[in-house]
Design an enzyme around this catalytic site. Structure first.
Site, PDB file in Angstrom:
ATOM      1  N   ILE B 348       8.775  -4.966   8.384  1.00 24.13           N
ATOM      2  CA  ILE B 348       7.662  -5.356   7.482  1.00 24.13           C
ATOM      3  C   ILE B 348       6.709  -4.181   7.335  1.00 24.13           C
ATOM      4  O   ILE B 348       6.267  -3.851   6.230  1.00 24.13           O
ATOM      5  CB  ILE B 348       6.923  -6.604   8.021  1.00 24.13           C
ATOM      6  CG1 ILE B 348       7.757  -7.849   7.740  1.00 24.13           C
ATOM      7  CG2 ILE B 348       5.531  -6.733   7.394  1.00 24.13           C
ATOM      8  CD1 ILE B 348       7.046  -9.166   7.967  1.00 24.13           C
ATOM      9  N   TRP B 351       8.366  -1.572   5.215  1.00 28.12           N
ATOM     10  CA  TRP B 351       8.461  -2.007   3.819  1.00 28.12           C
ATOM     11  C   TRP B 351       7.176  -1.591   3.071  1.00 28.12           C
ATOM     12  O   TRP B 351       7.225  -1.208   1.909  1.00 28.12           O
ATOM     13  CB  TRP B 351       8.620  -3.530   3.760  1.00 28.12           C
ATOM     14  CG  TRP B 351       8.706  -4.074   2.361  1.00 28.12           C
ATOM     15  CD1 TRP B 351       9.830  -4.247   1.620  1.00 28.12           C
ATOM     16  CD2 TRP B 351       7.622  -4.493   1.521  1.00 28.12           C
ATOM     17  NE1 TRP B 351       9.526  -4.752   0.383  1.00 28.12           N
ATOM     18  CE2 TRP B 351       8.160  -4.915   0.298  1.00 28.12           C
ATOM     19  CE3 TRP B 351       6.235  -4.563   1.691  1.00 28.12           C
ATOM     20  CZ2 TRP B 351       7.383  -5.394  -0.750  1.00 28.12           C
ATOM     21  CZ3 TRP B 351       5.457  -5.039   0.643  1.00 28.12           C
ATOM     22  CH2 TRP B 351       6.031  -5.450  -0.561  1.00 28.12           C
ATOM     23  N   HIS B 352       6.045  -1.667   3.805  1.00 26.84           N
ATOM     24  CA  HIS B 352       4.770  -1.344   3.161  1.00 26.84           C
ATOM     25  C   HIS B 352       4.615   0.155   2.915  1.00 26.84           C
ATOM     26  O   HIS B 352       3.973   0.564   1.947  1.00 26.84           O
ATOM     27  CB  HIS B 352       3.596  -1.839   4.004  1.00 26.84           C
ATOM     28  CG  HIS B 352       3.403  -3.321   3.934  1.00 26.84           C
ATOM     29  ND1 HIS B 352       4.105  -4.196   4.719  1.00 26.84           N
ATOM     30  CD2 HIS B 352       2.595  -4.080   3.151  1.00 26.84           C
ATOM     31  CE1 HIS B 352       3.729  -5.444   4.435  1.00 26.84           C
ATOM     32  NE2 HIS B 352       2.820  -5.408   3.477  1.00 26.84           N
ATOM     33  N   GLY B 353       5.155   0.978   3.795  1.00 25.53           N
ATOM     34  CA  GLY B 353       4.978   2.408   3.588  1.00 25.53           C
ATOM     35  C   GLY B 353       5.695   3.205   4.653  1.00 25.53           C
ATOM     36  O   GLY B 353       5.966   2.709   5.749  1.00 25.53           O
TER      37      GLY B 353
END
Lengths: 412, 508
Positions: B348, B351-353
């Site tokens: 997670i 996924w954001h960066g």
């Protein structure tokens, strides 16, 4: 409303078709109400913003302006400093509805010196009143002198403002005060400016985003929205600002930085382009144009000039032995020869004022003129008006073609 | 094209009547929506379209192959095709999202080994110019990217993966046509920032006649207006006046202002993303589609575990169903269950960066969740040993309030801590925030920032029954009244729009 399943071939069943028809009619019927609601909701907020802006603008002497960067607030009044603007933001009384259609009008534009800034300079002390008194002494037909000065203005801004005022006040003669200072001559080539489309003014930024063939429609829409939407006006004003800082501060910040020669030449070109535009606009309307060379106080005495060169030569890449007359002559040459405009030279008057500096320049800011200084400038302007029978020519022309209305509306 | 732009207003003003005018024909209405979606997406960068078309072609073809292999009873062949889909989609996503990070880390390793090799320069030289963007992430400007990150790629990649995985699992039949599938991938309301819609949720809706009635129309308009307000009035204002000044100059402000700014940042990112999701759901409803909810009052959670079931739910549940559960989930024994959770939460984060701070963000949340699970399990065992039944406190009871009083500060501290790590962007900046605070106090913060801060907090605490009552009221009033509300919100948006701030989640 339960949707019907599709038939096996993918086409909707008959009852589904009927339901879809009903939904389509429903959507199209509601779209009308939706647009009405959207319009009403937007207009309600817009009206509130307009009220807030109207309440705020009375207090501010200048407001951001999408075409000019900023300009004087129309109708502004400050009893304490005795500064009052007319309906066009000119410092002075409103032109009355019953003004003599044959009165002569002279419109002078420039920076804070022309505006009459400085402590102790009341409305009646400013050069335009002094010039009006001189011109009206012993004359049968009145002369009105309009003060179009705005704090911090460059020559380019003054020229642009003049263009927007020409049809509103129908002057017989326009002059723009010009000096060789950075503030006067350097115009950020990437900011501001406008183009005229069918008598309407559209900012260069907006015009550049549209196909030229659509510009008349864009100008009309822009004009309508500017007149009736306070939110749109705010957006336009924001376009000329960077962030929330008023452009007047941007200009001052900009002068502190060293620029390369090519950029400075582009700045000068932007100024010359604005003068050319004003010249063309005046010629199209049969209005006389003069550029009045009025040096700044730094040039008024040799001591002040020496001090100024020591402090600023590095920023502007000036040779240390440059003398005021050199740059003034270069400016006059450019105006006369390259731009083809007529020049009034008031440098002698400013040098004279420098001989008695304290009585002609305000002691604490040293840039602006005292009431006596304003009288001196008015006398210099009067001399130029009388030279070569200019005043008489203007008078004859106006007598032959009186104005059809006292004043018009200001381009937005 | 941003939702809060004049271009989008014009876009929707043309598209909506056109869609309903041809709504009778299934293929025509889907073709129009697909063309509009490609236009909507292509206006960001035309070449981004090639990526979405690649992903669509790949997964449509692979989906059919997997279905055929399953029908033939050939699990091995089906699995092979699933790997093609996974490699293709995650390969494209990985290239655009993680190549920079990979090379930066490689460079660090090369330098640590004493070599002067410049692998980052080699990477730049090897790539075509249009990939290189000079892109700066507005959320964490310190993370410099050389390779452009196509808008929405993280969202639609997960959508298309759900299609092939669900077919492989036998939970979904392939799309009826390529047009249907392409529309599922590119449907413009949720294309660039979610909610992440699964094929099983969207494809069946394409077989139904589009639905619209007074209630749905009003709900759509209301949600679009609420989304605009959340984005422009709440998120952008709090960011501009409270969060950005502090984070851009961390050494100037005192510790209490930093704490305020960190909470304000949680509010900002919540309103920004939830605002987009609201608008996406509202816009989709105008065309008769239902998108899944993405937020369920996450800031009312009492634990980190609960938070992740309420925040960006479509991502959390996607990873739960396709990563966490297949790994064994909480059903595994410790430490395997902890590993499952940490792996999922680190994903997670990533996924954001692409940065170690995002890995840290996921890791911290995972550790907190593992601790919560362990604590609950310990309480269960203790209750069993004492011969008492173990029951969770029901919301509203005094037991619940007592627990909430202890749990809430912990939850807030956790969320604040992980949010601070996101916004700081670098370890240095985090150090500046927490260890080298300046002396500018709350009195130096803009009053507008504080007003919006208090207003956001008030809205978070608003009773659910009030919100439901508002929805019921909106369904009943005449359309022009809802239109007026939306018009007023559009006007406020136009008034406050400050150079069009992009949505934060566009960058993920």
């Amino acid at each position: 409303m339960n949707p019907s399943p599709p038939q096996s071939d993918g086409a909707p069943a008959e009852d589904a078709v009927a339901a879809l028809d009903a939904r389509r009619r429903f959507v199209f019927g509601r779209i009308v109400w939706l647009w009405l609601g959207l319009f009403l909701g937007f207009a309600a907020v817009d009206a509130v913003v307009a009220r807030v802006d109207a309440a705020d603008s009375g207090g501010e002497m200048e407001l951001g302006h999408p075409l000019l960067g900023w300009t004087n607030t129309a109708g502004h009044g400050d009893d304490e400093l005795d500064r009052h603007h007319d309906r066009f933001g000119l410092r002075g009384e409103d032109i009355p509805d019953d003004a003599d259609p044959r009165e002569l009008r002279i419109l002078g534009l420039g920076d804070s010196r022309i505006y009459g800034a400085g402590e102790g300079v009341a409305q009646a002390d400013v050069w335009n009143h002094a010039l009006e008194d001189l011109l009206n002494a012993g004359r049968r037909r009145p002369v009105r002198v309009l003060n179009g000065g705005v704090m911090g203005y460059s020559v380019a801004q003054s020229c642009r403002r003049a263009v927007t005022l020409l049809d509103a006040v129908e002057p017989d003669l326009v002059f723009v005060a010009v000096s060789t200072s950075a503030q006067a001559l350097l115009e950020d080539p990437d900011l501001g400016g406008f183009v005229e489309v069918d008598g309407r003014f559209v900012s260069r930024a907006l015009a550049s985003r549209w196909d030229p063939r659509l510009l008349p429609a864009v100008a009309l829409t822009d004009d309508l929205l500017s007149r009736y939407s306070a939110i749109y006006s705010r957006h336009k004003n924001r376009e000329v600002m960077q962030g929330t800082m008023p452009p007047i501060f941007l200009r001052w910040r900009y002068f502190d930085r060293v620029k390369d020669r090519d950029y400075l030449l582009r700045c000068l070109d932007a100024t010359w382009a604005s003068i050319r535009d004003l010249k063309a606009a005046c010629e199209a309307r049969g209005i006389e144009l003069r550029m009045a060379v009025i040096p700044t106080s730094e040039m008024a005495t040799p001591d002040r000039w020496q001090k100024w060169v020591q402090e600023n030569a590095a920023i502007w890449q000036l040779p240390s032995d440059v003398v005021p007359q050199q740059s003034l002559n270069a400016l006059k040459r450019t105006l006369r020869r390259d731009l083809g405009v007529e020049v009034w030279d008031l440098s002698g008057d400013v040098f004279e004022m420098g001989r008695n500096f304290d009585s002609n320049f305000i002691w604490d800011d040293v840039h602006h003129w005292t009431p006596r200084g304003h009288e001196r400038i008015a006398a210099g302007l009067m001399r130029e008006l009388l030279a070569d029978g200019l005043l008489k020519r203007l008078n004859d022309r106006r007598t032959a073609a009186p104005r059809e209305r006292a004043f018009g509306t200001l381009a937005r | 094209m941003l939702f809060q732009s004049v271009e989008f207003l014009v876009f929707i003003a043309f598209l909506l009547p056109l869609f309903w005018a041809i709504a009778k024909s299934r293929s025509k209405r889907h073709a129009v929506l697909l063309a509009a979606s490609y236009l909507f997406y292509g206006l960001y960068e035309w070449w981004f379209l090639s990526l979405i078309v690649f992903s669509t072609l790949l997964d449509y073809g692979v989906g059919a192959k997997i279905h055929r292999a399953r029908a033939d009873g050939d699990r091995v062949r089906a699995k092979r095709w699933l790997w093609v889909s996974l490699t293709g989609n995650l390969g494209v996503l990985g290239f655009f999202k993680y190549t920079d990070w990979f090379f930066n880390n490689l460079q660090w390793l090369v330098e640590a080994a004493g070599s002067s090799l410049d692998v980052v320069a080699w990477k730049k030289a090897a790539l075509p110019d249009f990939f290189l963007s000079g892109y700066v992430n507005t959320l964490t400007p310190e993370i410099v990217r050389d390779i452009v990150l196509p808008v929405g790629i993280s969202f639609y990649t997960f959508q298309t993966l759900s299609y092939t995985i669900d077919i492989y699992r036998g939970k979904l039949a392939p799309a009826r046509s390529f047009l249907d599938f392409a529309l599922f991938v590119a449907f413009f309301p949720q294309l660039v920032a979610g909610p992440i819609v699964r094929a099983a949720e969207f494809l069946p809706q394409l077989d139904l006649a589009p639905r619209i009635d007074r209630e749905r129309l009003h709900e759509a308009l209301w949600r679009i207006g609420c989304g605009l307000t959340r984005k422009i009035v709440f998120a952008d204002t709090i960011g501009l006046y409270l969060v950005d000044p502090v984070f851009n100059d961390p050494l100037a402000y005192s510790a209490e202002v930093h704490i305020l700014a960190i909470i304000a940042f949680v509010f900002q990112i919540y309103n920004d993303f939830a605002g987009y999701s609201e608008m996406a759901i509202g816009v989709a409803k105008l065309f008769g589609f239902d998108l899944p909810e993405n937020f369920a009052y996450p800031l009312r959670s009492l634990s980190v575990r609960e938070f992740w079931t309420r925040w960006h739910m479509t991502l959390s549940f996607w990873l739960r169903d396709y990563v966490f559960q297949p790994l064994g989930g909480w059903r595994s024994k410790m430490p395997r269950a902890a590993f499952n959770n940490i792996a999922t939460m680190v994903l997670i984060g990533l996924w954001h960066g692409a940065s170690w701070l995002w890995v840290w963000y996921g890791f911290v949340n995972a550790i907190a969740m593992v601790a919560e699970v362990q604590l609950r399990s310990w309480r269960k065992r203790r209750a069993r040993a004492a011969g008492r039944p173990f029951k969770l406190a029901q919301p509203g009871t005094w037991q619940w309030w007592v627990k909430a009083a202890f749990a809430y500060p912990y939850f807030v501290a956790m969320i604040m801590g992980s949010s601070a790590s996101i916004r700081a962007g670098t370890w240095d900046k985090m150090g500046d925030m927490f260890l080298r605070a300046g002396d500018q106090g709350i009195e130096t913060v803009s009053v507008w920032g504080l007003v919006v801060f208090v207003a956001t907090w008030t809205l978070i605490l608003l009773p659910r029954s009030w919100v439901d009552a508002t929805h019921r009221l909106v369904h009943r009033v005449p359309t022009w009244v809802v239109g007026m509300w939306l018009g007023a919100m559009v006007a406020v948006t136009a008034l406050l729009l400050i150079g069009q701030q992009p949505f934060i989640y566009f960058q993920f």
